[in-house]
Write a protein that holds these residues in place. Sequence first.
Motif, PDB file in Angstrom:
ATOM      1  N   VAL A 206       1.008  -1.200   0.053  1.00 10.65           N
ATOM      2  CA  VAL A 206      -0.381   0.469   0.368  1.00 10.65           C
ATOM      3  C   VAL A 206       0.729   1.199  -0.015  1.00 10.65           C
ATOM      4  O   VAL A 206       1.889   0.943   0.474  1.00 10.65           O
ATOM      5  N   VAL A 207       0.496   2.555  -0.664  1.00 10.11           N
ATOM      6  CA  VAL A 207       1.190   3.454  -0.905  1.00 10.11           C
ATOM      7  C   VAL A 207       0.054   4.422  -0.025  1.00 10.11           C
ATOM      8  O   VAL A 207      -1.019   4.547  -0.620  1.00 10.11           O
ATOM      9  N   PHE A 208      -0.317   5.437   1.231  1.00  7.80           N
ATOM     10  CA  PHE A 208      -0.751   5.787   0.998  1.00  7.80           C
ATOM     11  C   PHE A 208       0.135   7.547   0.880  1.00  7.80           C
ATOM     12  O   PHE A 208       1.027   7.875   0.733  1.00  7.80           O
ATOM     13  N   LEU A 209      -1.070   8.537   0.061  1.00 12.57           N
ATOM     14  CA  LEU A 209      -1.599   9.041  -0.417  1.00 12.57           C
ATOM     15  C   LEU A 209      -2.105  10.683   0.396  1.00 12.57           C
ATOM     16  O   LEU A 209      -3.142   9.735  -0.079  1.00 12.57           O
ATOM     17  N   MET A 210      -2.046  11.443   0.644  1.00 11.85           N
ATOM     18  CA  MET A 210      -2.457  12.883   1.308  1.00 11.85           C
ATOM     19  C   MET A 210      -2.555  14.009   0.122  1.00 11.85           C
ATOM     20  O   MET A 210      -1.481  14.455  -0.295  1.00 11.85           O
ATOM     21  N   ASP A 211      -3.825  13.553  -0.609  1.00 12.35           N
ATOM     22  CA  ASP A 211      -4.362  14.559  -1.183  1.00 12.35           C
ATOM     23  C   ASP A 211      -4.454  15.975  -0.867  1.00 12.35           C
ATOM     24  O   ASP A 211      -4.654  16.860   0.231  1.00 12.35           O
TER      25      ASP A 211
ATOM     26  N   ASP B 122      -4.645  12.404  13.108  1.00 12.78           N
ATOM     27  CA  ASP B 122      -5.931  11.629  13.516  1.00 12.78           C
ATOM     28  C   ASP B 122      -6.397  10.708  11.886  1.00 12.78           C
ATOM     29  O   ASP B 122      -6.685   9.577  11.881  1.00 12.78           O
ATOM     30  N   VAL B 123      -6.018  11.505  10.706  1.00  5.59           N
ATOM     31  CA  VAL B 123      -6.518  11.124   9.825  1.00  5.59           C
ATOM     32  C   VAL B 123      -5.327   9.580   8.607  1.00  5.59           C
ATOM     33  O   VAL B 123      -5.746   8.687   8.647  1.00  5.59           O
ATOM     34  N   PHE B 124      -3.722  10.138   9.468  1.00  6.02           N
ATOM     35  CA  PHE B 124      -3.193   8.842   8.303  1.00  6.02           C
ATOM     36  C   PHE B 124      -3.361   7.548   9.836  1.00  6.02           C
ATOM     37  O   PHE B 124      -3.670   6.896   9.089  1.00  6.02           O
ATOM     38  N   GLU B 125      -3.596   7.486  10.815  1.00  6.07           N
ATOM     39  CA  GLU B 125      -4.459   6.878  11.923  1.00  6.07           C
ATOM     40  C   GLU B 125      -5.228   5.849  11.087  1.00  6.07           C
ATOM     41  O   GLU B 125      -5.564   4.972  11.280  1.00  6.07           O
ATOM     42  N   ARG B 126      -6.678   6.847  10.771  1.00  8.64           N
ATOM     43  CA  ARG B 126      -7.706   5.823   9.996  1.00  8.64           C
ATOM     44  C   ARG B 126      -7.108   5.366   8.555  1.00  8.64           C
ATOM     45  O   ARG B 126      -7.455   4.526   8.339  1.00  8.64           O
ATOM     46  N   MET B 127      -6.175   5.456   7.559  1.00  6.32           N
ATOM     47  CA  MET B 127      -6.137   5.372   6.714  1.00  6.32           C
ATOM     48  C   MET B 127      -5.506   3.798   7.102  1.00  6.32           C
ATOM     49  O   MET B 127      -5.280   3.263   6.201  1.00  6.32           O
ATOM     50  N   ILE B 128      -3.986   4.060   8.059  1.00  3.34           N
ATOM     51  CA  ILE B 128      -3.684   3.015   8.348  1.00  3.34           C
ATOM     52  C   ILE B 128      -4.461   1.352   8.846  1.00  3.34           C
ATOM     53  O   ILE B 128      -4.898   0.806   8.828  1.00  3.34           O
ATOM     54  N   ALA B 129      -5.681   2.573   9.506  1.00  2.00           N
ATOM     55  CA  ALA B 129      -6.545   1.781  10.347  1.00  2.00           C
ATOM     56  C   ALA B 129      -7.520   0.493   8.961  1.00  2.00           C
ATOM     57  O   ALA B 129      -7.813  -0.667   9.534  1.00  2.00           O
TER      58      ALA B 129
ATOM     59  N   ILE C 127       4.501  12.484  13.445  1.00  2.00           N
ATOM     60  CA  ILE C 127       3.027  11.851  13.178  1.00  2.00           C
ATOM     61  C   ILE C 127       3.319   9.748  13.429  1.00  2.00           C
ATOM     62  O   ILE C 127       2.506   9.623  14.239  1.00  2.00           O
ATOM     63  N   VAL C 128       4.360   9.658  12.906  1.00  2.00           N
ATOM     64  CA  VAL C 128       4.272   7.960  12.760  1.00  2.00           C
ATOM     65  C   VAL C 128       5.008   8.052  14.419  1.00  2.00           C
ATOM     66  O   VAL C 128       4.030   6.753  14.810  1.00  2.00           O
ATOM     67  N   GLU C 129       5.923   8.128  14.516  1.00  2.00           N
ATOM     68  CA  GLU C 129       5.906   7.928  16.113  1.00  2.00           C
ATOM     69  C   GLU C 129       4.773   8.079  16.898  1.00  2.00           C
ATOM     70  O   GLU C 129       4.680   6.727  17.992  1.00  2.00           O
ATOM     71  N   GLU C 130       3.861   9.101  17.441  1.00  2.00           N
ATOM     72  CA  GLU C 130       3.343   9.175  18.415  1.00  2.00           C
ATOM     73  C   GLU C 130       2.202   8.214  18.055  1.00  2.00           C
ATOM     74  O   GLU C 130       1.466   7.175  18.713  1.00  2.00           O
ATOM     75  N   ILE C 131       1.950   7.914  16.876  1.00  4.36           N
ATOM     76  CA  ILE C 131       0.921   6.608  16.448  1.00  4.36           C
ATOM     77  C   ILE C 131       1.439   5.399  16.854  1.00  4.36           C
ATOM     78  O   ILE C 131       0.561   4.043  17.690  1.00  4.36           O
TER      79      ILE C 131
END
Length: 257
Positions: A33-38, A92-99, A125-129
Motif C-alpha cells: 500500500v502507498v498512502f497519499l494525502m491529496d 488522526d487522518v493517517f491513523e484512520r488510513m492505517i486502520a 506523526i508515525v512515531e506518535e501513532i
Amino acid sequence: MSLAKTILIIGVGPGDPDQVTIQAVKALNRLDVVFLMDKGAAKDSLIEHRREVLRRHAPDRAIRFVEAPIPERDRTGDYEAGVRDLNARKGDVFERMIAEGLKDGECGGVLVWGDPALYDSTVRIVEEIAASGRHDLEWEVIPGISSIQTLAARHRTTLNRIGRSIEVTTGRRLREAGPRADSVVVMLDAENAFAGLDDPEAYEIYWGAYVGAPEEILIAGPLAEVTNEIVRRRAAAREANGWIMDSYILRRREPDE
C-alpha cells in the motif's frame, strides 16, 4: 495471532526519479500500500511524481493506493501552535488510513519528498501513532536525496567553505533573525525573505525551484543583482504551475568578490 503492520517512510528525492536510492528501491518493492494525502488539484503533479517513481522502480508490485485529503493549517494565529494543531489532525487522518487501508501483516509506505528528516512531519506523526499502542505497528525510515543536496550539485557549489559553518533555516526564521552563519540554506520561504535583507551587497545567492524536476529553474549571482529576477521568475512559476518548491543558499561574499 495477528501480524504487525509495517510502515516505511521513504525519501524519494526532490523530483528526479533517477535520484531514488537503491535502498529506497528495495523498500518500494516491499510495499502493498502507498498512502497519499491529496493537497488538491494544484498538487496533482506531486502525486503523479510518486506514481511515476513506483512505475519505474516497482513495476511488478500490485500496490494499492489509499488516499485522503490533507488538513489545512490555521494561518490566523500563532505559527507553532498552528503547526502542532495541523500535525495532530494529520495524525488522526493517517491513523484512520492505517486502520482502514492496511491489513495485518502488510507493508505500507509514505513517499516523502526529498529526505524525511528535513522539514517534514511524517516521522513525528508515525512515531506518535506507534507509541500510542493502539496498533501493532513496526516502522522504518529510509533516507533520501534532499533538495539541499540537489541544489548544491545543480549549481556546482558546496554548502560550506573550508572551516566555515552552515545554517539550515526557514524563510520565517531568516526574516526574524537574519543570516547567522557564513552559509545559510533556506527552505520554506513563501515570502522572499532574501529580498528584505539589510545588506544585500554582502551576499551571493544560489536559488533553485523544482530542482531535479523537468520544471527546474536555477538562478545564481550577487544577491543585489539577481533579487528582482528571482522574485519575478518565482511568481511566474507559481502562477503557471499552481505550486512551487524552492530553496536557496545564501553565502557571505569574500572581500575581494
